[in-house]
Design an enzyme around this catalytic site. Sequence first.
Site, PDB file in Angstrom:
ATOM      1  N   CYS A 116       0.811  -1.229   0.000  1.00 43.80           N
ATOM      2  CA  CYS A 116       0.000   0.000   0.000  1.00 43.80           C
ATOM      3  C   CYS A 116       0.842   1.276   0.000  1.00 43.80           C
ATOM      4  O   CYS A 116       0.334   2.352  -0.305  1.00 43.80           O
ATOM      5  CB  CYS A 116      -0.944  -0.009   1.195  1.00 43.80           C
ATOM      6  SG  CYS A 116      -2.141  -1.356   1.113  1.00 43.80           S
ATOM      7  N   HIS A 246      -3.142   7.524   1.699  1.00 40.34           N
ATOM      8  CA  HIS A 246      -3.554   6.170   1.312  1.00 40.34           C
ATOM      9  C   HIS A 246      -4.925   5.910   1.923  1.00 40.34           C
ATOM     10  O   HIS A 246      -5.208   6.335   3.047  1.00 40.34           O
ATOM     11  CB  HIS A 246      -2.529   5.148   1.816  1.00 40.34           C
ATOM     12  CG  HIS A 246      -3.016   3.737   1.687  1.00 40.34           C
ATOM     13  ND1 HIS A 246      -3.519   3.237   0.517  1.00 40.34           N
ATOM     14  CD2 HIS A 246      -3.097   2.727   2.599  1.00 40.34           C
ATOM     15  CE1 HIS A 246      -3.877   1.977   0.703  1.00 40.34           C
ATOM     16  NE2 HIS A 246      -3.637   1.648   1.956  1.00 40.34           N
ATOM     17  N   ASN A 276     -10.065   0.112  -0.494  1.00 36.38           N
ATOM     18  CA  ASN A 276      -8.602   0.167  -0.417  1.00 36.38           C
ATOM     19  C   ASN A 276      -8.036  -0.458  -1.699  1.00 36.38           C
ATOM     20  O   ASN A 276      -8.174  -1.666  -1.904  1.00 36.38           O
ATOM     21  CB  ASN A 276      -8.149  -0.607   0.823  1.00 36.38           C
ATOM     22  CG  ASN A 276      -6.638  -0.573   1.022  1.00 36.38           C
ATOM     23  OD1 ASN A 276      -5.891  -0.180   0.129  1.00 36.38           O
ATOM     24  ND2 ASN A 276      -6.191  -0.993   2.193  1.00 36.38           N
TER      25      ASN A 276
HETATM   26  O1  UT7 Z   1      -3.776  -0.732   3.472  1.00 36.84           O
HETATM   27  C1  UT7 Z   1      -2.790  -1.271   4.305  1.00 36.84           C
HETATM   28  C2  UT7 Z   1      -2.984  -0.867   5.699  1.00 36.84           C
HETATM   29  N1  UT7 Z   1      -4.227  -1.403   6.197  1.00 36.84           N
HETATM   30  C3  UT7 Z   1      -4.820  -0.813   7.207  1.00 36.84           C
HETATM   31  O2  UT7 Z   1      -4.352   0.204   7.641  1.00 36.84           O
HETATM   32  C4  UT7 Z   1      -6.041  -1.450   7.805  1.00 36.84           C
HETATM   33  C5  UT7 Z   1      -5.989  -1.288   9.299  1.00 36.84           C
HETATM   34  N2  UT7 Z   1      -7.065  -1.966  10.006  1.00 36.84           N
HETATM   35  C6  UT7 Z   1      -8.366  -1.590   9.898  1.00 36.84           C
HETATM   36  O3  UT7 Z   1      -8.719  -0.735   9.116  1.00 36.84           O
HETATM   37  C7  UT7 Z   1      -9.363  -2.219  10.848  1.00 36.84           C
HETATM   38  O4  UT7 Z   1      -8.672  -2.895  11.872  1.00 36.84           O
HETATM   39  C8  UT7 Z   1     -10.338  -3.197  10.157  1.00 36.84           C
HETATM   40  C9  UT7 Z   1     -11.303  -2.408   9.275  1.00 36.84           C
HETATM   41  C10 UT7 Z   1      -9.590  -4.212   9.359  1.00 36.84           C
HETATM   42  C11 UT7 Z   1     -11.184  -3.919  11.228  1.00 36.84           C
HETATM   43  O5  UT7 Z   1     -11.891  -2.978  12.013  1.00 36.84           O
HETATM   44  P1  UT7 Z   1     -11.816  -3.050  13.595  1.00 36.84           P
HETATM   45  O6  UT7 Z   1     -12.669  -1.986  14.100  1.00 36.84           O
HETATM   46  O7  UT7 Z   1     -10.364  -3.063  13.991  1.00 36.84           O
HETATM   47  O8  UT7 Z   1     -12.500  -4.434  13.871  1.00 36.84           O
HETATM   48  P2  UT7 Z   1     -11.935  -5.650  14.729  1.00 36.84           P
HETATM   49  O9  UT7 Z   1     -10.938  -6.414  13.951  1.00 36.84           O
HETATM   50  O10 UT7 Z   1     -11.568  -5.158  16.081  1.00 36.84           O
HETATM   51  O11 UT7 Z   1     -13.237  -6.513  14.864  1.00 36.84           O
HETATM   52  C12 UT7 Z   1     -14.381  -6.041  15.627  1.00 36.84           C
HETATM   53  C13 UT7 Z   1     -15.490  -7.051  15.521  1.00 36.84           C
HETATM   54  C14 UT7 Z   1     -15.050  -8.492  15.809  1.00 36.84           C
HETATM   55  O12 UT7 Z   1     -16.109  -9.133  16.442  1.00 36.84           O
HETATM   56  P3  UT7 Z   1     -16.158  -9.307  18.040  1.00 36.84           P
HETATM   57  O13 UT7 Z   1     -14.905 -10.065  18.379  1.00 36.84           O
HETATM   58  O14 UT7 Z   1     -16.151  -7.910  18.589  1.00 36.84           O
HETATM   59  O15 UT7 Z   1     -17.415 -10.044  18.245  1.00 36.84           O
HETATM   60  C15 UT7 Z   1     -14.835  -9.074  14.439  1.00 36.84           C
HETATM   61  O16 UT7 Z   1     -15.000 -10.467  14.417  1.00 36.84           O
HETATM   62  O17 UT7 Z   1     -15.993  -7.079  14.163  1.00 36.84           O
HETATM   63  C16 UT7 Z   1     -15.935  -8.409  13.648  1.00 36.84           C
HETATM   64  N3  UT7 Z   1     -15.670  -8.339  12.222  1.00 36.84           N
HETATM   65  C17 UT7 Z   1     -16.657  -8.188  11.317  1.00 36.84           C
HETATM   66  N4  UT7 Z   1     -17.987  -8.102  11.447  1.00 36.84           N
HETATM   67  C18 UT7 Z   1     -18.711  -7.932  10.322  1.00 36.84           C
HETATM   68  C19 UT7 Z   1     -14.493  -8.356  11.571  1.00 36.84           C
HETATM   69  N5  UT7 Z   1     -14.671  -8.219  10.245  1.00 36.84           N
HETATM   70  C20 UT7 Z   1     -16.012  -8.125  10.065  1.00 36.84           C
HETATM   71  C21 UT7 Z   1     -16.817  -7.946   8.942  1.00 36.84           C
HETATM   72  N6  UT7 Z   1     -18.154  -7.864   9.115  1.00 36.84           N
HETATM   73  N7  UT7 Z   1     -16.322  -7.864   7.691  1.00 36.84           N
END
Ligand code: UT7
Length: 319
Positions: A116, A246, A276
């Site tokens: 990225c 980005h 992204n």
């Molecule tokens: O481009 C290169 C660099 N990339 C980045 O900078 C990306 C950085 N990371 C992010 O943008 C975020 O961490 C994500 C968008 C990937 C994830 O968002 P988050 O707010 O960090 O979610 P999380 O991983 O903490 O997950 C929260 C909850 C979890 O459920 P529980 O454990 O709270 O019950 C996940 O299982 O959301 C759940 N979850 C989803 N739910 C519905 C994870 N993915 C999904 C999904 N749909 N697609």
Amino acid sequence: MTTRSVILGCGSYLPAQVLSNDALIAAHKIDSSSEWIERRTGITQRHIAAENETTSDMATNAARAALTDAKIDIADFDLIILATTTPDHTFPATAVRVQANLGMERGFAFDVQAVCSGFVYALTVADNFIRLGQAKKAIVIGAEKFSRLLDWNDRTTSVLFGDGAGAVVVGAYEGTGDKSDRGILSTHLHSDGRHYGLLQADDAGFARMEGQEVFRHAVKNLADVVDEALASNNMKPEEIDWLVPHQANQRIIDGTGKKLGLPAERVVSTIAKHANTSAASIPLALATAAHDGRIKRGQIILLDAMGGGFTWGAAVVRW
Ligand code: UT7
């Protein structure tokens, strides 16, 4: 006198197929919701390349658009650098296919891989070639068919990415060496390979990410590199006309904007529509804001990116 690399034009290409969050979820039976995707990332839709549409096809289209925008003939170019994580083949470089597609019969072309951060890396490499006098005019492209790295059953990655390409045309220009010059004023690259496994293709070739960890590092690394970029130009945040980051997560974009004290109107965000697109995201956002009239000649643009590796970087450009 100091040689500067000036951005003389930009262009972009997006595949015809657009998938809304709901359409993506339905097409691949993903255990997610449009509401979750939009609230956590800002994404509402993404473009997905056709089966037979390659990274070089998209890169060529974006490069042609940039050449038209700059009104410069391909015969004048001596360098193409293509940032991509999804090359057409492992070798040769996808950039040489773009070179052939564009009818460029001299000079040299190669790929850069920094995921990225790829566009910021490629722009930095082009800037260094130009400032050293080894190239006079370069096409710098970010192009990705990221959809082909996605495991549709992995909802932690499959809802985040899209396909597309963006390109800029860069040419040598004699400046004075101070920040009033047009062109690339500074570039800043970093990597830290200790985090290799937090965002990588697995052995089957699918993108895997420890989202929360990547998020945490992204916020910190982007804040640090933005500070570094401003300090090296002796600039205050209020001198920045546009932050063109980005596009990984609207919350990361907002965090960097807020840290700089920039109002949201001065931050270019295309994540809602493009998702992204990895190395393509910055040139896609640049082309969007340049062509809709937001970015104007003489303004200061700050680019920043963070990706797998980890890699991260920034560039300060006077448009
Ligand atoms: O481009 C290169 C660099 N990339 C980045 O900078 C990306 C950085 N990371 C992010 O943008 C975020 O961490 C994500 C968008 C990937 C994830 O968002 P988050 O707010 O960090 O979610 P999380 O991983 O903490 O997950 C929260 C909850 C979890 O459920 P529980 O454990 O709270 O019950 C996940 O299982 O959301 C759940 N979850 C989803 N739910 C519905 C994870 N993915 C999904 C999904 N749909 N697609």
